[in-house]
Motif scaffolding. Structure first.
Motif, mmCIF file in Angstrom:
data_model
loop_
_atom_site.group_PDB
_atom_site.id
_atom_site.type_symbol
_atom_site.label_atom_id
_atom_site.label_comp_id
_atom_site.label_asym_id
_atom_site.label_seq_id
_atom_site.Cartn_x
_atom_site.Cartn_y
_atom_site.Cartn_z
ATOM 1 N N ARG A 267 0.816 -1.222 0.000
ATOM 2 C CA ARG A 267 0.000 0.000 0.000
ATOM 3 C C ARG A 267 0.843 1.263 0.000
ATOM 4 O O ARG A 267 0.501 2.242 -0.679
ATOM 5 C CB ARG A 267 -0.921 0.018 1.227
ATOM 6 C CG ARG A 267 -1.928 1.156 1.149
ATOM 7 C CD ARG A 267 -2.823 1.248 2.362
ATOM 8 N NE ARG A 267 -3.872 2.244 2.139
ATOM 9 C CZ ARG A 267 -4.610 2.782 3.090
ATOM 10 N NH1 ARG A 267 -4.428 2.412 4.350
ATOM 11 N NH2 ARG A 267 -5.537 3.683 2.803
ATOM 12 N N THR A 268 1.910 1.294 0.771
ATOM 13 C CA THR A 268 2.681 2.533 0.914
ATOM 14 C C THR A 268 3.773 2.679 -0.129
ATOM 15 O O THR A 268 4.156 3.808 -0.480
ATOM 16 C CB THR A 268 3.304 2.606 2.320
ATOM 17 O OG1 THR A 268 4.164 1.468 2.523
ATOM 18 C CG2 THR A 268 2.222 2.618 3.388
ATOM 19 N N SER B 251 3.901 0.402 -3.052
ATOM 20 C CA SER B 251 3.489 -0.281 -4.289
ATOM 21 C C SER B 251 4.425 -1.429 -4.633
ATOM 22 O O SER B 251 4.745 -1.672 -5.815
ATOM 23 C CB SER B 251 3.416 0.708 -5.470
ATOM 24 O OG SER B 251 2.485 1.730 -5.193
ATOM 25 N N HIS C 190 -7.931 -1.522 6.668
ATOM 26 C CA HIS C 190 -6.846 -0.621 6.278
ATOM 27 C C HIS C 190 -7.275 0.841 6.208
ATOM 28 O O HIS C 190 -6.438 1.734 6.356
ATOM 29 C CB HIS C 190 -6.226 -1.073 4.939
ATOM 30 C CG HIS C 190 -7.103 -0.849 3.753
ATOM 31 N ND1 HIS C 190 -7.822 -1.861 3.148
ATOM 32 C CD2 HIS C 190 -7.379 0.266 3.019
ATOM 33 C CE1 HIS C 190 -8.474 -1.389 2.117
ATOM 34 N NE2 HIS C 190 -8.234 -0.101 2.013
ATOM 35 N N TYR D 53 -1.226 4.125 8.889
ATOM 36 C CA TYR D 53 -1.379 4.827 7.609
ATOM 37 C C TYR D 53 -1.962 6.201 7.865
ATOM 38 O O TYR D 53 -2.700 6.418 8.836
ATOM 39 C CB TYR D 53 -2.302 4.029 6.667
ATOM 40 C CG TYR D 53 -1.921 2.568 6.553
ATOM 41 C CD1 TYR D 53 -0.619 2.190 6.211
ATOM 42 C CD2 TYR D 53 -2.844 1.552 6.795
ATOM 43 C CE1 TYR D 53 -0.261 0.856 6.115
ATOM 44 C CE2 TYR D 53 -2.500 0.212 6.702
ATOM 45 C CZ TYR D 53 -1.201 -0.121 6.360
ATOM 46 O OH TYR D 53 -0.839 -1.444 6.274
ATOM 47 N N LYS E 235 -8.042 4.361 -0.745
ATOM 48 C CA LYS E 235 -8.323 2.961 -0.442
ATOM 49 C C LYS E 235 -7.692 2.061 -1.495
ATOM 50 O O LYS E 235 -7.408 2.487 -2.613
ATOM 51 C CB LYS E 235 -9.839 2.715 -0.409
ATOM 52 C CG LYS E 235 -10.574 3.492 0.668
ATOM 53 C CD LYS E 235 -12.066 3.180 0.616
ATOM 54 C CE LYS E 235 -12.829 3.989 1.663
ATOM 55 N NZ LYS E 235 -14.280 3.697 1.624
ATOM 56 N N VAL E 236 -7.493 0.825 -1.107
ATOM 57 C CA VAL E 236 -6.956 -0.158 -2.046
ATOM 58 C C VAL E 236 -8.057 -0.515 -3.050
ATOM 59 O O VAL E 236 -9.193 -0.839 -2.661
ATOM 60 C CB VAL E 236 -6.468 -1.414 -1.305
ATOM 61 C CG1 VAL E 236 -6.034 -2.486 -2.290
ATOM 62 C CG2 VAL E 236 -5.333 -1.056 -0.353
#
Length: 783
Positions: A668-669, A671, A730, A739, A745-746
């Motif tokens: 997420r942070t 990639s 998340h 985060y 969002k993912v």
């Protein structure tokens, strides 16, 4: 015979019978404290009885009998009062054949006749008949009821027991004149609304002392007597009473301190009107005298974790109140007991229960004093600039001002306990070999040296010592200073249900929660930790307020996220002094969580569950931060063959969770797909390698790893990773912690869902159940 003569004869006979009955009634029945009255009081009572008899004779000679009803006669008998502890003890401790007089009875005539008949027989037997309890000679009820010194609840010290207290109060008031005593009672009544005026004024001095102890309790009766004596100008008597009862007054102050501190259990964020009493909800965890690490080896898929863990047997369990009833190998009583356990296992609550039971005289009454000196208190002194040089007596007086001039701590018969909890909060190194030795309680020293000498036994030599802390902290204590090492194992399955039943007054809520958490095998295992059990109760109670909740099983990932957040916040509070409104994770805190997750992931890849200090340093972490403060790891007791200290996560599923959290955080942070080794065979709908950096590509890599390994190696890792993809985890739970707020969002969760559904259709039967759980962890939105 004429009617007037007949009436005169009847009146004469009734008067004679009345006089005989009055003589019996005027004989004072034995008080509930027997021989506590002085000889002068007995002489005064005899003189008063003679004066009253003369008055009655005068009235009868003058024919002044207004009515013949016995109920109208004045009877100087002791007023009714509740039975005292000693009155109840009398019945239990009387010798065979003894008779206990009911002092509240208005007619003792029957007893007097029986006494005359048995008088000769008693003389022949030459037996001591105890009519009422004696303080404390010749009968000591506590000693009679408890012959084994090692059993509960223990004997009170004679100067802390009821007879000494009663006698001291009585003696302080004996020399008061009638006018002074009347003034004393008046002041006593005005400032003590627990008594009525009749209760204060009725009866003699013995009645008064008996009654105030019964109604007010020993502590209030003593303290109020001292304050009232000072108020009426009897400061000498007040000071003398204070000195006579100094040992019991000190005990009272310590009892009140412990009750204030532990009577209400503080769980999480305290909410007004939502506090729970410790006695109400407390369920005693299993405490073992074997040290195996306290980590539960149970697992939903694995029969055993990669490194086998031992579990103590039931015959090694001991009650928390009996820790200082244990004995050393040579049969002598223990001095130093060390208790440890994994984070969240309930050490603080166990201390609270032990302290509360002592304060309420339910157990360990033979301990004259229980003094709490936590390592957090010593650390506060050490970090106070400049670091003060204090003696141990000054430290006790600093934190317990009422415990001044406790010279009896040096007496041989003074049995007391020092509770030193939270050793992990004392972050300084203790030099066990080179610390200077202190030989008395009045030598001033640095807090480091005070702690070392307390544990050595050169300071507070007569003290019992209870040390508590996380395993990685208490392991620094040299074993020669420890008599017994105990370990809290947590709850059994039955204890979990008992705790949830106690916690809720509404049986429907507790029944729903018990049935709900048992739907997940991993949650059943994890709930054996009291901290997790509390979290179950808190979260599910809130969830069941919503209509329709409970139709589907709970999700697992949100619970692990909650545990991570709470333990990290506790680290900031306990070790760095942060307030609740300052619990914002810094970049260092986020890096700590990420690096611990990276270590967990590498260990999972190598299929190991134990690490050493060198492993921690390899990832740029401080060993104390990970093994002590994080709340996620613990130390295993047995050292490796090379002498290195060994550590592991508090449960193997936490290692799997932290590994999944690291993989998701990197995705997420940054990639990055750390699972993509470039050698994986992608499904047909991935047209380019870039698509492996999508959420579906991340999950596909995890699926390949899972299917290529034996059953159980990556199953829980895959489930946690899918749970992280849920926006509830998340974007809601971890937002603002790990985060940043308002982070995107993912995306691509529809592809992940389609991928999992296709995999479920083609997977082996033994893996289908977990794949369905993975899909549910990601898509279910009920919490």
């Amino acid at each position: 015979m004429d009617p007037d003569s007949e009436v005169e004869r009847i009146l004469r006979q009734q008067n004679e019978r009345g006089e005989e009955q009055d003589k019996k009634k005027w004989t004072r029945p034995p008080s509930s404290y027997g021989s506590m009255k002085s000889d002068s009081e007995e002489m005064e009572e005899e003189e008063e009885e003679e004066e009253v008899e003369e008055e009655q004779n005068k009235e009868e000679l003058a024919g002044a009998l207004p009515q013949l009803n016995d109920g109208a006669r004045v009877q100087r008998i002791r007023s009714e009062s509740p039975e005292t502890l000693y009155t109840m003890t009398t019945e239990q401790t009387k010798p065979p054949g003894a008779v206990v007089i009911e002092t509240r009875s208005s007619d003792l005539g029957d007893f007097a006749e029986d006494e005359d008949e048995d008088e000769d027989e008693e003389a022949d037997d030459d037996m001591l008949i105890t009519n009422s309890p004696e303080p404390p000679e010749p009968v000591e009820p506590e000693d009679t009821m408890q012959t084994d010194e090692n059993s509960q609840p223990g004997r009170l010290h004679p100067e802390q027991d009821l007879p000494h207290l009663f006698k001291s109060i009585q003696n302080s008031l004996t020399d008061l004149t009638k006018e002074e005593l009347f003034k004393f009672k008046t002041w006593f009544y005005q400032w003590e609304r627990g008594l009525t005026l009749q209760q204060v004024m009725e009866g003699d001095l013995l009645d008064f002392v008996d009654r105030i102890i019964e109604i007010l309790g020993q502590e209030r009766a003593l303290l109020h007597t001292i304050s009232t004596l000072e108020s009426v100008g009897k400061k000498t008597e007040a000071e003398e009473l204070r000195n006579q009862c100094k040992r019991v007054l000190t005990r009272f102050h310590l009892m009140q301190y412990l009750m204030r501190k532990h009577e209400v259990i503080r769980e999480g964020v305290v909410r007004a009107g939502k506090q729970n009493l410790l006695d109400t909800i407390y369920v005693e965890p299993q405490i073992s005298t074997c040290r195996f690490g306290g980590v539960d080896p149970s697992h939903e898929f694995r029969r055993l974790p990669p490194t086998p863990l031992q579990v103590p047997s039931a015959d090694t369990f001991v009650s928390v109140n009996n820790l200082f009833r244990l004995q050393k190998d040579d049969g002598k009583p223990v001095r130093t007991v060390v208790t440890t356990g994994i984070p969240g296992i309930g050490m603080s609550v166990s201390v609270g229960k032990f302290s509360l039971d002592w304060a309420k005289l339910r157990a360990n009454r033979d301990l004259q004093f229980v003094i709490k000196l936590s390592f957090r208190s010593f650390w506060a002194l050490r970090t106070k600039p400049p670091s003060p040089m204090m003696s141990i007596v000054e430290v006790i007086e600093y934190y317990h001002p009422e415990c001044k001039d406790m010279k009896y701590l040096e007496e041989e018969d003074c049995k007391f306990l020092i509770i030193m909890d939270s050793l992990d909060c004392y972050q300084a190194h203790l030099d066990w070999e080179n610390a200077p030795e202190l030989n008395d309680n009045y030598t001033k020293a640095h807090p480091d040296n005070l702690i070392v000498n307390i544990i050595r036994g050169t300071v507070l030599r007569g003290a019992r010592l209870w040390i508590l802390g996380r395993a990685a902290a208490v392991s620094q204590i040299p074993p020669q200073f420890i008599d017994v090492f105990t370990e809290i194992q947590g709850f059994s399955d039955e204890m979990i249900d008992d705790y949830l039943d106690r916690r809720f007054s509404d049986s429907n809520i507790s029944r729903n929660i018990i049935a709900h958490y048992k739907r997940l095998p991993t949650l059943r295992i994890l709930a054996r930790q009291p901290f997790v059990c509390w979290m179950l109760a808190t979260v599910f109670e809130r969830c069941y307020r919503y209509q329709g909740y409970g139709e589907l099983p709970p999700r697992l990932t949100p619970f692990y996220v909650n545990i991570l957040i709470v333990q990290t916040n506790r680290r900031l509070q306990f070790y760095y002094g942060k307030n609740e409104n300052e619990l914002k994770w810094s970049s260092e805190d986020k890096q700590l969580v990420t690096k611990v997750g990276k270590m967990a992931f590498k260990m999972l890849e190598m299929n190991i569950s134990v690490f050493c200090e060198e492993d921690v340093k390899e990832y740029g972490l401080k060993p104390a931060e990970v093994t002590v403060m994080s709340g996620l790891c613990t130390e295993l007791p047995s050292a490796a063959p090379d002498g290195k200290r060994r550590f592991c996560f508090i449960h193997f599923t936490f290692q799997e969770f932290m590994a999944a959290l690291y993989v998701f955080t990197m995705f997420r942070t940054e990639s990055k797909n750390v699972l993509d080794s470039g050698l994986l065979q992608m499904p047909k709908f991935f047209t380019s390698r870039d698509q492996t950096r999508s959420a579906a590509g991340l999950v596909q890599c995890a699926l390949v790893r899972t299917f290529n390994a034996e059953l159980g190696h990556y199953e829980m890792f895959l489930r946690f990773l899918c749970g992280m993809l849920s926006p509830d985890c998340h974007d809601n739970q971890l937002s603002g912690y790990l985060y940043r707020h308002n982070a995107p969002k993912v995306g691509g969760l529809e592809e992940v869902q389609r991928l999992l559904e296709q995999t479920i259709q083609t997977a082996q039967p033994e893996r289908v159940g977990n794949l369905k759980e993975c899909l549910r962890e990601m898509t279910q939105e009920d919490e």
